[in-house]
Motif scaffolding. Structure first.
Motif, PDB file in Angstrom:
ATOM      1  N   TYR A  88       4.651-120.081  51.624  1.00 36.38           N
ATOM      2  CA  TYR A  88       3.219-119.888  51.439  1.00 36.38           C
ATOM      3  C   TYR A  88       2.452-120.041  52.740  1.00 36.38           C
ATOM      4  O   TYR A  88       1.377-119.471  52.902  1.00 36.38           O
ATOM      5  CB  TYR A  88       2.692-120.889  50.405  1.00 36.38           C
TER       6      TYR A  88
ATOM      7  N   LEU B  52      -1.272-127.267  43.017  1.00 31.76           N
ATOM      8  CA  LEU B  52      -1.721-127.744  44.324  1.00 31.76           C
ATOM      9  C   LEU B  52      -1.915-129.253  44.294  1.00 31.76           C
ATOM     10  O   LEU B  52      -2.308-129.833  43.280  1.00 31.76           O
ATOM     11  CB  LEU B  52      -3.047-127.082  44.719  1.00 31.76           C
TER      12      LEU B  52
ATOM     13  N   SER C 256       6.214-126.874  44.356  1.00 33.90           N
ATOM     14  CA  SER C 256       7.122-125.982  43.635  1.00 33.90           C
ATOM     15  C   SER C 256       8.324-126.779  43.143  1.00 33.90           C
ATOM     16  O   SER C 256       8.782-127.699  43.813  1.00 33.90           O
ATOM     17  CB  SER C 256       7.587-124.830  44.533  1.00 33.90           C
TER      18      SER C 256
ATOM     19  N   LEU D  37      -0.387-121.692  40.414  1.00 27.93           N
ATOM     20  CA  LEU D  37       0.173-122.468  41.528  1.00 27.93           C
ATOM     21  C   LEU D  37      -0.301-123.913  41.417  1.00 27.93           C
ATOM     22  O   LEU D  37      -1.497-124.177  41.249  1.00 27.93           O
ATOM     23  CB  LEU D  37      -0.283-121.892  42.873  1.00 27.93           C
TER      24      LEU D  37
ATOM     25  N   VAL E  40       1.180-126.733  48.295  1.00 24.88           N
ATOM     26  CA  VAL E  40       1.695-126.154  47.060  1.00 24.88           C
ATOM     27  C   VAL E  40       2.912-126.963  46.630  1.00 24.88           C
ATOM     28  O   VAL E  40       3.771-127.294  47.453  1.00 24.88           O
ATOM     29  CB  VAL E  40       2.087-124.674  47.266  1.00 24.88           C
TER      30      VAL E  40
ATOM     31  N   THR F  93      -4.411-126.585  39.331  1.00 26.84           N
ATOM     32  CA  THR F  93      -3.656-125.345  39.191  1.00 26.84           C
ATOM     33  C   THR F  93      -4.580-124.172  39.443  1.00 26.84           C
ATOM     34  O   THR F  93      -5.706-124.133  38.918  1.00 26.84           O
ATOM     35  CB  THR F  93      -3.047-125.241  37.780  1.00 26.84           C
ATOM     36  N   THR F  94      -4.142-123.212  40.229  1.00 30.25           N
ATOM     37  CA  THR F  94      -4.987-122.081  40.576  1.00 30.25           C
ATOM     38  C   THR F  94      -5.250-121.179  39.373  1.00 30.25           C
ATOM     39  O   THR F  94      -4.402-121.018  38.502  1.00 30.25           O
ATOM     40  CB  THR F  94      -4.345-121.229  41.692  1.00 30.25           C
TER      41      THR F  94
END
Length: 228
Positions: free
Chosen positions: A200, A110, A83, A108, A81, A59-60
């Protein structure tokens, strides 16, 4: 049967015509194997070999970064990414350009397709496996790859001198590498690169910062020539 450290040491010493370890002792051979094993894996992976591919998640943070320090990674092949828990959007790999800036979007999710590096132990014992994760777990036991590791280690030993065996060892290395990549011995390819490109894809790129062992997302200044 997996090659052990003891067998690898013996084989490397024979490849450099030093079977009694008079020119290069065990410490020197271990040092060469510590370089040669991941180098062999990088060459194999760069040529398309997939045996060391892994998929990891992260996760960013607030700077659009995901630390990968928990893994020993050689390469990163793709980033997407996630979602809604299941929908995936592939990002483009890229390089920073004028006007680009960190994405600065935290949270985000990933999914990263990367290449794991085999680790030669810092204090190996004779019975340790040659191609392992550093904790004693075998990563791959293919004899051709183990031979490639030993050839790279042998070349590492003689790299600082003019040695008549160098050309022959380099040819053997190249032949083993070609055989490995072309023999269909690698694992199936992941579909990460085939994920659809969504919103994105038009605003971000990913960069593998190898020095700091992290994925970085950057907000890109789009230019058709850069992204054609």
């Amino acid at each position: 049967m997996a090659m052990t450290v003891a067998l690898a040491r013996t084989h490397v010493s024979r490849l450099v015509d030093d079977p009694n370890l008079k020119r290069w002792d065990v410490t020197a051979v271990d040092r060469a194997l510590r370089v040669g094993v991941p180098k062999a894996a990088r060459q194999y992976a760069s040529r398309g070999g997939r045996a060391f591919d892994i998929t990891v998640s992260g996760t960013t943070d607030a700077n659009g970064r995901v630390a990968m320090t928990a893994y020993e990674l050689l390469l990163v092949r793709g980033v997407q990414v996630i979602s809604g828990g299941t929908l995936r959007h592939a990002l483009r790999a890229g390089r920073m350009g004028a006007g680009d800036a960190p994405l600065e979007q935290s949270g985000l999710s990933l999914e990263v397709l990367a290449v794991r590096a085999p680790v030669y132990p810092e204090s190996p014992t004779a019975g340790d496996q040659l191609v392992q994760d550093g904790a004693g777990n075998a990563l791959w036991t293919d004899p051709q790859f183990e031979e490639l590791c030993c050839l790279e280690a042998a070349l590492q030993l003689i790299s600082l001198e003019r040695n008549p065996r160098q050309a022959a060892l380099e040819q053997l290395r190249d032949e083993h590498l070609q055989s490995l990549v072309g023999a269909g011995l690698d694992t199936p390819r992941s579909g990460i690169g085939n994920a659809p490109r969504g919103a994105y894809e038009h605003q971000a790129l990913w960069i593998w910062n190898e020095q700091n062992e992290r994925i970085e997302l950057w907000r890109r200044l789009w230019h058709p020539r850069r992204w054609a």
